[in-house]
Each structure stands twice: as C-alpha cells, then as structure tokens.
Design an enzyme around this catalytic site. Sequence first.
Site, PDB file in Angstrom:
ATOM      1  CG  ASN A  34       0.999  -6.054   7.018  1.00 20.29           C
ATOM      2  OD1 ASN A  34       0.230  -5.194   6.595  1.00 20.29           O
ATOM      3  ND2 ASN A  34       1.626  -5.927   8.169  1.00 20.29           N
TER       4      ASN A  34
ATOM      5  CG  HIS B 155      -2.770  -2.372   9.515  1.00 19.57           C
ATOM      6  ND1 HIS B 155      -2.760  -1.655   8.345  1.00 19.57           N
ATOM      7  CD2 HIS B 155      -1.979  -3.464   9.276  1.00 19.57           C
ATOM      8  CE1 HIS B 155      -1.997  -2.255   7.455  1.00 19.57           C
ATOM      9  NE2 HIS B 155      -1.522  -3.364   7.994  1.00 19.57           N
TER      10      HIS B 155
ATOM     11  CD  GLN C 282      -1.171  -0.017   3.715  1.00 20.53           C
ATOM     12  OE1 GLN C 282      -1.556  -1.132   4.063  1.00 20.53           O
ATOM     13  NE2 GLN C 282      -1.550   1.090   4.330  1.00 20.53           N
TER      14      GLN C 282
ATOM     15  CB  CYS D 232      -4.496  -1.267   5.631  1.00 17.35           C
ATOM     16  SG  CYS D 232      -5.519  -0.441   6.873  1.00 17.35           S
TER      17      CYS D 232
END
Length: 447
Positions: free
Chosen positions: A389, A367, A65, A71
């Site tokens: 992630n 997040h 990102q 996110c």
Amino acid sequence: MTMHAIDPAITRETSARIAQDRATVIARNAASSCGIRAAAHNPQAASLASTTFDVQLKQGDVTNQKRSGRCWMFASLNTMRYRIIKKLGIKTFELSQAYPLFWDKYERANWFFENIIATANQDLAGREVSFLLADPLSDGGQWDMFRSLVKKYGVCPKEAMLETANSSNTRDLDKYLTRYLRACAKKLREAVTAGQTTEELQATKNEMLSDVYRALVICLGEPPASFDVRIRDEKGELKASGTYTPQEFFREYVDMDLDSYISIINAPTPDKPYYRSYTVKYLGNVAEDGGVRYVNLPIESLKRVAVAQMHDGLPVWFGSDVDQGFDSERGLLDPASIDVDALFGLPIEAGLNKGDRLQYGESLMTHAMTLQGVSLDAAGEPTSWRIENSWGDDHGHDGYDIGSAAWFDEYVYQVVVDKKYLTPEELTAFESDPIELAPWDPMGSLA
C-alpha cells in the site's frame, strides 16, 4: 405516483420484537458502544491470514501518499522503482511523486479545456457538460494516464523534486485550481458562442495554460529539466552517478517498455461482454496520447496473469474497491473479516453479487496498490495476496496488507501486466476496436 406514508403499526411491531430478541439487543449494545466494524470484526479471519507467501518480492521502504489521491501514481512508481532497486542492488529507492503530479495537473487542464471547447454547443445543464465541470482536476487516475505522463516527461528521483505542503495535501490546490478552470470554461464557451476562430480559441486556451503552469509552480515548485544523480548502496558504494533529464533517467534506470503494459478489467455485467476492448469517453490527460483502453476478461484471467508476472520477478499494479471487507487495523482485506450480515441479521453484503454492485452503484475501483506476493494451493490457485500500500509503514503489516482469495475475486477490478502473459485470444480482444463507455460508467472510476 402516489407516495405512501410509513404505517405506525410496522414501527410498533418491530420495536416490540426487538425487545424480545436477545441477538438484536447484544448487537445493539456492541455496535453502539464500539462502532459497526469493531462489533462485526471476525477474529478468526485475521488469525488465518499468513504473512509469508510462496512468491514474495522484496521492495524498498514503504511510501506514503499522505492526504492526497495519488495512489495510482504511487502504485505506478512503486512498480518502476522496484526495477531500479533490482538493477542497482540497493536496499531502497524512491521516485518523486510530486513530479508526475505537476505534469498531470497541467496536462489535465489542457484536456479539460479541449473538451470544453468540443462541447461548447451542448446545453450547459446537459449531463456530459455537467460531468466535465464536476471534477476536472481530480487527483485520481488510471495506469494508461500515468504511462502517457512518463512517455512524455520521464521520471526523476525524489530528491530532484521533493514533496511540498500542497503535494502532501492536495485539497486546496485542487479546490482553487478547479474554481479557476470553471471560470475558464465559461470564458471558452462564450468565445465559441461569439464565433472565435480555432486559432483564436487556441490562443485564449494557451493564456489559460500559462496561468495554470504558474499556479502549479507556486504550489509544487518547478519540475527539473535535468538533475544530478548520486545513488549509493547501504555500504556507501556509488552505484549510479551523472546528470540526466527525466526521460534519460527513465530509459537508463527503469528500462521499461511502457507500451507492453496493458490494463485488464473484470466487470461481470451484461453491458460489457468478456473478450472485448473498452474505452471511456472523456477519460485521459495527455491530449496527443488519447484516452484509456481495457480488455474485459473473467477474474480467472486476472489472477493468472498477475501470478505469472510475479513468478517472473515483477510486481503488479492493480485497482480495487479497497474499503470493502477491509479490516484496516489489522491490514486484512477479506469479506469474512467484517461480518456485518451476522451483526445485523440482514443480507447486506450477500444481497448483491459483483456485477450487481457495479450496476447498482455499490462498488467501483477506488484505490490502486501493488501486488508483491502470492500464496498458492496445491493446484496453483491463489489463496492470499501480499499487497504493498502507499499509506506509510505504520499501516497494516509494516505498510503491507493481506488480501484473501475471496476479496480478490469480489473487489479487484483491474490489473496491469505485460501483454506477453495474455493468450492469443485475450490479446486479440485487447487489440480490437474499443467500445466507448459513458463518462460516468463505473469502469471510468479513478483510483
């Protein structure tokens, strides 16, 4: 109330004790030399973190990102691209993240204008209007907001709308558009005060939206109405081809019943009883689709449904307070990994439980990521989690983090799963009339 000054004797006595305390001297030397987290690092926690899991889903190349707060979009798109990769039997695939960013900013501008009109008779210094003006164009969001975007606009391959300098780093885009939106808010409030009709206000708003659209095109490019698709596997075999609209591409290749996926939160606070449905005032983006809805359940329910969905071969979107207990260098999310309480000899982390942290402003969801695997003990309880992630493949374990069971219990606040995994009692709770939370409630935080 009378304010009392610090007694100098307290400072002198404490300083004298420190000079005689070997543990404090060692902690001072370590923390001042290499930083708090490095000094508090617990190598044993890292050594116990396994990189293999009982349930481990295969995903494509790790996404990034970059310098943006997308996110929630990356996590959502990662759950969707997983279906495409599986359906077509390809090694990797990526959906455009700039595409939903464009439409979210556009829709959020309209959402903001509508709320400014609705609150135009409230005091400008009042808490609600101040809240609306504070951050009208945030990069962050919620699963329900992403679902609304996809239902209306679909998705497209990354090649159909590539990243730009402003999608990879949204700081200036947000800064200047926010400034424009605040000027629009002033104009709309003055128009209401002047007695403009609903039709006149909508005409004024539409002119503003046209300006926002043009600014977004300048920064991000124009979203494609249709695009050509040619997807090949690693052997060069053509797996998909044709011309699609974003909505058609979503229906054919993602093939996901968006309305079946719901948000479950864990907020163990007295003001939010379990087995109740909640919404958050002013939280949303697509006006005609409404706001967000959660059901608050015990953490055991979140773990159960997440494991069940992964057992069935699908990843899980989740939201957490990612910085807590985070050994970022080693990709480990575990309260034991950074032992600041031992370093300082103070109950820094132990001083508040999960509910206390929410109520006292210490923690909230910051997040969104994707659960891609889990290890289980003999009783079927999770012992560690494999987490995809969106910070690039040079982070953690080739882009993946490992979450401990304790970290999940303490710092995971939300999962999104197919509602079929809920019990009848849980589903009834979700479908009940939601209790509206204040705009600034911690469960209104954006990933």
